[in-house]
Design an enzyme around this catalytic site. Structure first.
Site, mmCIF file in Angstrom:
data_model
loop_
_atom_site.group_PDB
_atom_site.id
_atom_site.type_symbol
_atom_site.label_atom_id
_atom_site.label_comp_id
_atom_site.label_asym_id
_atom_site.label_seq_id
_atom_site.Cartn_x
_atom_site.Cartn_y
_atom_site.Cartn_z
ATOM 1 N N GLY A 82 48.317 -44.507 34.607
ATOM 2 C CA GLY A 82 48.019 -45.930 34.547
ATOM 3 C C GLY A 82 48.337 -46.462 33.164
ATOM 4 N N CYS A 83 47.588 -47.447 32.740
ATOM 5 C CA CYS A 83 47.800 -48.061 31.426
ATOM 6 C C CYS A 83 47.624 -47.017 30.322
ATOM 7 C CB CYS A 83 46.808 -49.194 31.231
ATOM 8 S SG CYS A 83 46.865 -49.927 29.592
ATOM 9 N N PHE A 84 48.591 -46.945 29.431
ATOM 10 C CA PHE A 84 48.518 -45.909 28.390
ATOM 11 C C PHE A 84 47.382 -46.135 27.413
ATOM 12 C CE2 PHE A 84 52.816 -47.849 26.803
ATOM 13 C CZ PHE A 84 52.210 -49.022 26.373
#
Length: 163
Positions: free
Chosen positions: A9-11
């Site tokens: 997902g979002c880093f």
């Protein structure tokens, strides 16, 4: 020292957790594989470049094993949803492990095979990594009061470290 790459997902979320793991010595948010040379965040957000948002994890195997990092990775995101983590949707948010050696590949495959759920996490040899723009690095620590951090990252940190 070893290096691996996790896409979950979002880093920003992945980075915030791994920053707090003993034995992890350096993290770099960025983009793996894909079909655009030196992509920007804006390029990635189109969902057409084939890249994944990843965190490059540099770690000392004597302090933290790759298997431990795999366990953490699978605990902090949902490896059963394809191209989505929460409200973040698109191929750039897919679940993937970009391995850098045969042992990492073998351990990742073994772990996925032992799980009872249908795991969609891709296990892929690293082809190319591009560091993300500077404002993405150390994001949570530099922007912890931002709404995204307060609504998504802080609860994830609290849940993981206070279980």
């Amino acid at each position: 020292m070893q290096i691996t790459y996790f896409a979950g997902g979002c880093f920003w979320c992945v980075e915030a957790i791994f920053q707090r793991i003993e034995g992890v010595v350096k993290l770099t948010s960025g983009y793996c594989n894909g079909n655009t040379v030196d992509p920007t965040y804006q390029d990635i957000c189109t969902g057409t470049t084939g890249h994944a948002e990843v965190v490059k994890v540099e770690f000392y195997e004597l302090k933290v094993s790759f298997k431990t990092l795999l366990n953490i990775f699978f605990e902090i995101h949902n490896p059963t949803t394809k191209n989505q983590q929460g409200n973040d949707r698109g191929t750039q948010y897919r679940s993937a492990i970009f391995y850098t050696n045969d042992e990492q590949q073998s351990q990742a495959i073994d772990m996925v095979n032992q799980m009872s759920d249908k795991i969609v996490t891709q296990i892929i040899k690293l082809d190319v990594f591009y560091p993300a723009e500077n404002y993405h690095q150390n994001y949570f620590n530099n922007n912890s009061s931002q709404p995204y951090c307060q609504m998504l990252i802080a609860p994830k940190l609290n849940k993981y470290f206070n279980q």
